[in-house]
Design an enzyme around this catalytic site. Structure first.
Site, mmCIF file in Angstrom:
data_model
loop_
_atom_site.group_PDB
_atom_site.id
_atom_site.type_symbol
_atom_site.label_atom_id
_atom_site.label_comp_id
_atom_site.label_asym_id
_atom_site.label_seq_id
_atom_site.Cartn_x
_atom_site.Cartn_y
_atom_site.Cartn_z
ATOM 1 C CE LYS A 22 -1.731 1.479 4.030
ATOM 2 N NZ LYS A 22 -1.507 3.048 4.176
ATOM 3 C CG ASN A 23 2.108 2.812 3.713
ATOM 4 O OD1 ASN A 23 0.950 3.163 3.262
ATOM 5 N ND2 ASN A 23 2.327 2.469 4.830
ATOM 6 N NE ARG A 92 0.565 12.829 6.583
ATOM 7 C CZ ARG A 92 0.629 14.012 6.941
ATOM 8 N NH1 ARG A 92 -0.235 14.293 7.497
ATOM 9 N NH2 ARG A 92 1.816 14.489 7.157
ATOM 10 C CB CYS A 116 -4.988 6.154 10.218
ATOM 11 S SG CYS A 116 -5.731 4.909 9.347
ATOM 12 N NE ARG A 121 -0.655 10.620 9.805
ATOM 13 C CZ ARG A 121 -1.034 9.489 9.036
ATOM 14 N NH1 ARG A 121 -2.194 9.061 9.056
ATOM 15 N NH2 ARG A 121 -0.019 8.907 8.043
ATOM 16 N N PRO A 122 0.649 16.965 11.055
ATOM 17 C CG PRO A 122 2.511 18.220 11.843
ATOM 18 C CD PRO A 122 1.789 16.904 11.988
ATOM 19 C CB ILE A 123 1.269 18.717 5.333
ATOM 20 C CG1 ILE A 123 0.473 20.055 5.278
ATOM 21 C CG2 ILE A 123 0.484 17.354 5.350
ATOM 22 C CD1 ILE A 123 -0.261 19.981 3.850
ATOM 23 C CG ASP A 124 5.311 20.990 9.939
ATOM 24 O OD1 ASP A 124 4.694 19.974 9.828
ATOM 25 O OD2 ASP A 124 6.360 21.383 10.739
ATOM 26 C CG LEU A 125 8.394 18.411 8.742
ATOM 27 C CD1 LEU A 125 8.683 16.984 8.756
ATOM 28 C CD2 LEU A 125 9.453 19.411 8.918
ATOM 29 C CG ASP A 305 2.808 1.793 9.508
ATOM 30 O OD1 ASP A 305 2.258 2.696 10.109
ATOM 31 O OD2 ASP A 305 3.193 1.722 8.156
ATOM 32 C CB ILE A 327 6.208 7.408 14.634
ATOM 33 C CG1 ILE A 327 7.505 6.625 14.668
ATOM 34 C CG2 ILE A 327 6.085 8.147 13.276
ATOM 35 C CD1 ILE A 327 8.813 7.184 14.358
ATOM 36 N NE ARG A 399 -7.876 4.454 4.658
ATOM 37 C CZ ARG A 399 -7.234 5.478 5.335
ATOM 38 N NH1 ARG A 399 -7.706 5.725 6.434
ATOM 39 N NH2 ARG A 399 -6.342 6.004 4.978
HETATM 40 C C1 EPZ Z 1 3.785 6.956 6.278
HETATM 41 O O1 EPZ Z 1 2.898 8.167 6.761
HETATM 42 C C2 EPZ Z 1 2.913 5.887 6.422
HETATM 43 N N1 EPZ Z 1 1.588 6.339 5.240
HETATM 44 C C3 EPZ Z 1 2.439 5.478 7.325
HETATM 45 O O2 EPZ Z 1 1.567 4.396 7.246
HETATM 46 C C4 EPZ Z 1 3.627 5.378 8.641
HETATM 47 O O3 EPZ Z 1 3.071 5.232 9.780
HETATM 48 C C5 EPZ Z 1 4.359 6.378 8.685
HETATM 49 O O4 EPZ Z 1 4.761 7.068 7.287
HETATM 50 C C6 EPZ Z 1 5.524 6.331 9.374
HETATM 51 O O5 EPZ Z 1 6.200 5.039 8.956
HETATM 52 C C7 EPZ Z 1 2.209 6.033 3.955
HETATM 53 O O6 EPZ Z 1 3.050 5.743 3.400
HETATM 54 C C8 EPZ Z 1 0.753 6.457 2.952
HETATM 55 P P1 EPZ Z 1 5.609 10.616 8.404
HETATM 56 P P2 EPZ Z 1 3.522 9.888 6.805
HETATM 57 O O7 EPZ Z 1 5.372 11.920 7.700
HETATM 58 O O8 EPZ Z 1 4.336 9.950 5.452
HETATM 59 C C9 EPZ Z 1 5.444 14.041 11.585
HETATM 60 C C10 EPZ Z 1 -0.282 2.831 7.908
HETATM 61 O O9 EPZ Z 1 -0.757 2.433 8.697
HETATM 62 N N2 EPZ Z 1 5.276 15.129 10.788
HETATM 63 O O10 EPZ Z 1 6.832 9.808 8.390
HETATM 64 O O11 EPZ Z 1 2.213 10.464 7.088
HETATM 65 C C11 EPZ Z 1 4.212 13.312 11.656
HETATM 66 O O12 EPZ Z 1 3.215 13.831 12.534
HETATM 67 C C12 EPZ Z 1 0.176 4.157 7.635
HETATM 68 O O13 EPZ Z 1 -0.059 2.288 6.724
HETATM 69 C C13 EPZ Z 1 5.332 16.531 10.738
HETATM 70 O O14 EPZ Z 1 5.580 16.839 12.129
HETATM 71 O O15 EPZ Z 1 4.573 9.608 7.910
HETATM 72 C C14 EPZ Z 1 4.526 11.883 12.524
HETATM 73 O O16 EPZ Z 1 4.551 12.329 13.900
HETATM 74 C C15 EPZ Z 1 -0.349 5.083 8.820
HETATM 75 N N3 EPZ Z 1 5.448 17.242 9.805
HETATM 76 C C16 EPZ Z 1 5.936 11.956 11.838
HETATM 77 O O17 EPZ Z 1 6.445 12.747 11.559
HETATM 78 C C17 EPZ Z 1 4.902 16.736 8.524
HETATM 79 O O18 EPZ Z 1 5.330 17.839 7.728
HETATM 80 C C18 EPZ Z 1 6.070 10.809 10.707
HETATM 81 O O19 EPZ Z 1 5.185 10.952 9.830
HETATM 82 C C19 EPZ Z 1 5.257 15.389 8.347
HETATM 83 C C20 EPZ Z 1 5.297 14.520 9.454
#
Ligand code: EPZ
Length: 421
Positions: A22-23, A92, A116, A121-125, A305, A327, A399
């Site tokens: 999926k990911n 997401r 989920c 889960r912000p998108i600031d980065l 996960d 995380i 999903r």
């Molecule tokens: C990916 O989510 C996966 N989703 C998630 O899988 C997985 O849990 C996660 O990576 C961590 O491995 C997909 O690939 C579609 P992150 P993602 O950005 O990209 C913080 C599942 O069950 N952060 O690495 O959203 C965030 O809040 C799912 O299959 C910011 O602060 O994860 C989190 O605490 C759920 N600002 C941490 O980083 C940002 O701009 C990791 O998030 C982005 C992230």
């Protein structure tokens, strides 16, 4: 509402094949937006998240042909650069479509993604990285509008956290940038490596995926490509855990053990007998599982996960195990439902830790999925419980798991998916 109805006391035994990841599928589908030439992807799992992503591509003007795991996409005539809000909210990973649209058209409009509810889960980065690439960002009402009048120019981007989605988005946005982009503190997950492999097959120049420094040298165009995506390491881990919690034996074929070593080591520490070959993993559960401690971490650490899934298994282990989630802030919601089934769990919300004291008895109950992996954890608990477990809100699980019901049935589970009105 859909529910899984599970008759417990099962023993998971047999051989099953892993599905496509999926990911990995979601960002790889986004490469079709970047590349105006026709692309065909194999091994795309038929799950709700990929269906929604393909629906968005169609609305953007792409031609999409789906046939049994093979998806052909042509974005040559794509005209729309706005991702509809209602679909954006459904998951997401829609956020990585933004990087691809921006990379191709120097302009993209989207809203905050859903997905989920496991933390803020912000998108600031993501947005900060787009700015580093010379993009102007304007937020108006519910939409974020990104654009640049000039060409996008490669930059050195340092991530404060190795975010998976932000790393993917930067790669996608910078494939056509003039010059070189460096991502420092990049995420190293196997899905990032798969994305880079796919893009390089199309003619992109992405180096260093799988390390914390990724370099993207801009190219002028991409070409027609076929690509088979990697298999799902979290689905593989979930099925292994289904055997572990039910005292069973399972062989998973068409998988890559290398991507799951962190989980395999922990299952071994719990007493499971594990045999790995190049493309398969066999797990035989011990009579009594041993306690372990786990802390989630970015790859190659223990995957967040898998945290809910392994926690379900630890409800059956001897002694008290400790799980720390590093995380996401809110990924223990399933614990309440496991407790309802008789699990002994203490939650320390301030420290984001749970302690699980194993018990041989879980009893069937009506419980509810609150997110994808938490829901899957409840299905596993239901397989090993006495009596009938009803896992409501199965939509969350659908999903992310392809044919979960059929796969578990084939392995001896008594499980059915029912619509509850
Ligand atoms: C990916 O989510 C996966 N989703 C998630 O899988 C997985 O849990 C996660 O990576 C961590 O491995 C997909 O690939 C579609 P992150 P993602 O950005 O990209 C913080 C599942 O069950 N952060 O690495 O959203 C965030 O809040 C799912 O299959 C910011 O602060 O994860 C989190 O605490 C759920 N600002 C941490 O980083 C940002 O701009 C990791 O998030 C982005 C992230």
């Amino acid at each position: 509402m859909l529910s899984y109805i599970i008759e417990g006391n099962s023993k998971i035994e047999g051989t099953v094949e892993a599905s496509g990841s999926k990911n990995a599928a979601l960002p790889i589908i986004a490469t079709a937006i970047l590349n105006p030439e026709p692309v065909t992807f194999y091994n795309i799992p038929d799950i709700e998240d990929t269906r929604i992503t393909l629906q968005i591509l169609k609305l953007l003007g792409c031609k999409v042909y789906a046939d049994n795991g093979r998806i052909s996409i042509s974005s040559k005539d794509m005209h729309n650069k706005t991702i509809p809000k209602d679909l954006m909210h459904k998951l997401r990973s829609t956020v990585v479509l933004a990087g691809a649209i921006l990379g191709r058209f120097k302009e993209a409009t989207f809203s905050y993604p859903g997905g989920c509810n496991i933390g803020k889960r912000p998108i600031d980065l993501h947005l900060k990285a787009f700015k580093d690439l010379g993009v102007q960002i304007e937020e108006k009402e519910d939409y974020i509008h990104c654009s640049t009048k000039k060409e996008m120019i490669g930059a050195k981007i340092k991530l404060d956290f190795p975010s998976v989605g932000a790393t993917e988005n930067i790669i996608l946005a910078s494939v056509y940038c003039r010059g070189v982009t460096h991502i420092l503190n990049a995420a190293k997950e196997p899905e990032i490596q798969d994305l880079a492999k796919c893009l390089n097959r199309m003619g992109a120049k992405v180096y260093g995926a799988g390390t914390s420094r990724i370099t993207i040298c801009g190219v002028k165009k991409l070409h027609k490509t076929d690509y088979r995506i990697m298999t799902d390491r979290i689905e593989t881990g979930t099925l292994l855990c289904a055997a572990a919690i039910t005292n069973g034996t399972i062989k998973i074929e068409n998988t890559n053990p290398e991507n799951l070593l962190n989980v395999l080591f922990k299952l071994k520490e719990m007493g499971c007998n594990i045999l790995i070959n190049k493309n398969s993993i066999t797990l035989k559960a011990p009579k009594t599982l041993k306690r372990i401690d786990i802390e989630t971490a970015p790859y190659p650490g223990f995957p967040t996960d898998m945290q809910p899934i392994i926690s379900a298994v630890l409800t059956k282990a001897e002694g008290t195990s400790m799980i720390k989630e590093n995380i996401f802030e809110n990924r223990f919601k399933y614990a309440l439902d496991l407790k309802k089934m008789g699990a002994k769990i203490n939650l320390n919300e301030d420290k984001n830790i749970i302690e699980i004291t194993g018990t041989s008895k879980l009893k069937g109950e009506t419980v509810s999925s609150r997110d994808l992996r938490g829901g899957a954890a409840l299905v596993l608990a239901g397989l090993s419980a006495t009596g009938v477990t009803i896992v409501e809100n199965a939509e969350y699980i659908l999903r992310g798991y392809e044919n979960l019901e059929e796969k578990l049935k084939k392995l001896g589970a008594k499980i059915k998916l029912e619509k509850v009105v």
